[in-house]
Structures are given as C-alpha cells and as structure tokens.
Design an enzyme around this catalytic site. Structure first.
Site, PDB file in Angstrom:
ATOM      1  N   TYR A  21      -5.250  -6.464  -9.251  1.00 30.21           N
ATOM      2  CA  TYR A  21      -4.716  -5.139  -9.598  1.00 30.21           C
ATOM      3  C   TYR A  21      -3.604  -4.663  -8.673  1.00 30.21           C
ATOM      4  CZ  TYR A  21      -8.087  -3.904  -5.945  1.00 30.21           C
ATOM      5  OH  TYR A  21      -8.801  -3.856  -4.778  1.00 30.21           O
ATOM      6  N   CYS A 261       5.185  15.741  -4.613  1.00 29.89           N
ATOM      7  CA  CYS A 261       5.479  14.645  -3.694  1.00 29.89           C
ATOM      8  C   CYS A 261       5.824  15.180  -2.304  1.00 29.89           C
ATOM      9  CB  CYS A 261       6.632  13.797  -4.218  1.00 29.89           C
ATOM     10  SG  CYS A 261       6.233  12.877  -5.735  1.00 29.89           S
ATOM     11  N   CYS A 276       8.544   6.870  -1.794  1.00 26.88           N
ATOM     12  CA  CYS A 276       7.107   6.785  -2.036  1.00 26.88           C
ATOM     13  C   CYS A 276       6.720   5.331  -2.228  1.00 26.88           C
ATOM     14  CB  CYS A 276       6.729   7.607  -3.277  1.00 26.88           C
ATOM     15  SG  CYS A 276       4.999   7.436  -3.789  1.00 26.88           S
ATOM     16  N   ASP A 277       5.528   4.972  -1.788  1.00 27.38           N
ATOM     17  CA  ASP A 277       5.043   3.600  -1.937  1.00 27.38           C
ATOM     18  C   ASP A 277       4.891   3.210  -3.401  1.00 27.38           C
ATOM     19  OD1 ASP A 277       4.280   1.193  -0.810  1.00 27.38           O
ATOM     20  OD2 ASP A 277       2.153   1.706  -0.771  1.00 27.38           O
TER      21      ASP A 277
END
Length: 371
Positions: A21, A261, A276-277
């Site tokens: 995943y 965010c 952002c990751d």
C-alpha cells in the site's frame, strides 16, 4: 519565520521492504523522475545551511522515505556535524525519523539515543495483519524481525512511537492489535488511514480501507482507549488527544485535524522542495535548496496557493453539526475521483465516530478543564 519544519528524504523513495500500500511508491510512479537516489553530501550541506539561515528560535528536522536508513549512518553523523557548523544562532533543534526498522542495529540505537532522535517505527499490529502487506524485497514476512528492532530501541533508551496503517486488514482487527500493543508496552501510538493511489477511484485495491470500515475502527479504538483512560492507564493516541484538545479550545498539531494544510517543507534527495508528503509530484515542486532560498520557496508556495486551496470544504461539509471538530479532515481525502471536490472520502466514517463517541469526548474535555 519563528519555526520551521523540514522533512528530508535522504534516500528518496528507495526502500528495503515492499509494502503493497506504499503511497510514496505510487507518487514516484506518477512523476517524470521516480527516484532521486541517495542525497549527496553537497546537497545535504546546502539544505542544512539554508535551514539555519532561515530558521529562528527552533526547528524540526525529520527524515522519511522510502526508507531513510538506506542513506547510511554516516549520512546522519555528517548531518549532526553540519548542524553544529551552521547553527550559529543557537536554534533549538528537534530530530525525528520514520523507519520500517528493517536495517536497525546497535549502532543505530546508540546514535539515536545519543542524539535524542524521536523514532517512528512502522508496525501493522499482529503478525497476520502486518505480514499481509509488509514484506521484504524477497517477499518474506517481517513481523518478528521488526518486533526485535522495537525491543532494541527500548533497551537502548530511544524514544519511539508505533505507526500503524489502518487498512482493510488492520481495521477489523483493532481490538486484537490494541491488546497486543498493551502487552508489548507500546504506549505511544499513531494510526493513519491507508491511502489508495492518487487520482484513482477509491476502494478498489486489495488493501483499501472503506468508509464503513474506518468508522467502525475509530469507534472500537476509542472505546478501548476510553476504558483504559477511566483507569488512568491509557496509551497516547494522537488523534484522540487532538480531538479533546479541540474541545478544550486548543489548536490541533495535526494538519488533518485542522482541516487546512500546514507550512511543510518536504525535501527530496536532489534538494527539491514540496509542500506536503502526499503531494511530492512534479506540479507541486516549490524550488530546490541547492539554488533557492527558503524565501523563494515561500513565495512559490504563495503563488501555488497550496495552503489556500486546501480550504475547499463543500457547503454540505461546513453545515455539518460535526464540522467544528472534524474540520473536513485531510485535503488528500477531499480530492479523489468519485467524490465531490471538498468532500472527504471518509465523511461517513467521521459521522459514525462522532455520533457514537463525541458525547464522551466532551465529558473528558470538561473534566480536564476543571482540573
């Protein structure tokens, strides 16, 4: 800038495990250059120098991947040396590293303990749920191997928490997982909802987490946690701590629970920076610390309107009786095919959870405010 948070990917998306995943493997497959390899010493110095030129008062430097330990222990020793060289303003520095634990040994434990690294160790519950999706590169199970690494961290006095991905296997087994973690002494726990591939219809993967499943998971976990809370021996579960904090008037630390965010700086191995990751994609690149300052990065963030565009909640969402505590959740879950933009894929999950558990959370918050 009073504080700055930087997440460095020193080994890009390289990894010594093959978790089915993995959201970052998905992101890598959807950009022009999948992997940037291992960060060079020159790039690391550019990054550290710019961090301490820009930061004031304090900063957090976190390492993630892929698998960040693949950069090698010497990389981190060099990082500490560079910090000592460039931290002329005596800024308070916090270090964190998220790892699958596979390559850890006594040398790593000693380094983490001596340099006060907070370690996030990825474990997916019990053997059946962990080994379902977290295999090594040869397809072998990893559960007991990683439990040995947890024991090594504990014996070395390293501060660490357990990060568990909530997916189609772990969600239904949370009661067994919770009890297992209690026996193992895992007090600090984080649970994150599994991400399906970006910009693909949700719920179609073998590991997918459905809204109904996630809602039931949250209820079950909260009930277990609350039983221990009543006896004064509950583990620290960030999501619940944040919700109760919101009810007490505090700002949640998690951007998911703020519903907007935050100002993150995710630095890939080539020095490129992303907001952002979950969005380390070509269209979101803010610049490169080899050539750009953080002032330039911040200007490009404003031009991209990354933070502003995360305030995209639907009217239906804003009028929900739970919006003040839910706040719409993570932006990534509000931008997937199959749902209206701004509507969280797990909306049903949160409604189930708050309907069942919000009254008790309010009681807890009230009691804490009286103390």
């Amino acid at each position: 800038m009073p504080q700055i948070h930087v997440m460095i990917k020193p080994a890009s998306g390289l990894c010594n495990m093959r978790c089915k995943y993995c959201f970052y493997a998905d992101e890598m497959s959807k950009r022009n250059q999948a992997s940037y390899g291992i960060m060079s010493a020159e790039t690391l110095e550019h990054v550290i120098q710019e961090i301490f030129h820009f930061a004031e008062e304090q900063c957090t430097i976190a390492f993630q991947g892929g698998e960040p330990t693949l950069a090698g222990l010497e990389f981190y020793r060099q990082c500490i040396q560079l910090e000592e060289k460039y931290n002329t303003k005596k800024i308070k520095v916090s270090h964190a590293l998220q790892t699958n634990g596979y390559a850890l040994d006594d040398r790593w434990y000693s380094f983490f303990a001596q340099n006060h690294f907070l370690i996030g160790l990825s474990i997916d519950g019990i053997k059946a749920t962990h080994d379902a999706y977290r295999k090594d590169t040869n397809g072998h199970d990893t559960y007991f191997h990683i439990l040995d690494k947890a024991e090594g961290l504990k014996q070395a006095g390293v501060d660490f928490n357990i990060l568990t991905v909530v997916n189609g296997k772990t969600a239904p087994k949370i009661r067994k997982i919770y009890e297992k973690y209690k026996k193992l002494g895992f007090f600090w726990q984080q649970y994150i909802a599994c991400l399906d591939p970006i910009q693909e219809v949700q719920g179609r993967q073998e590991y997918s987490l459905t809204p109904q499943m996630y809602g039931r998971f949250l209820i079950d976990l909260f009930e277990l946690w609350d039983l221990d809370l009543r006896q004064g021996k509950q583990p620290f579960i960030r999501q619940f701590e944040n919700y109760i904090g919101i009810l007490m008037g505090h700002l949640p630390e998690s951007c998911e629970q703020r519903g907007i965010c935050s100002f993150q700086n995710v630095v890939e191995a080539d020095g490129s920076v992303y907001p952002c990751d979950f969005y380390v994609l070509d269209g979101y690149c803010l610049g490169n610390l080899r050539t750009d300052s953080f002032q330039v990065i911040e200007q490009r963030r404003k031009e991209l309107m990354f933070v502003e565009n995360s305030i995209n909640h639907t009217d239906k969402c804003r009028s929900c009786p739970y919006f003040t505590i839910c706040r719409g959740g993570c932006r990534r879950h509000r931008e997937q095919p199959g749902t209206e933009c701004g509507e969280n894929y797990f909306c049903e999950s949160y409604k189930m959870f708050f309907e069942a558990c919000l009254p008790r959370m309010k009681e807890i918050a009230f009691c804490l405010q009286r103390v």
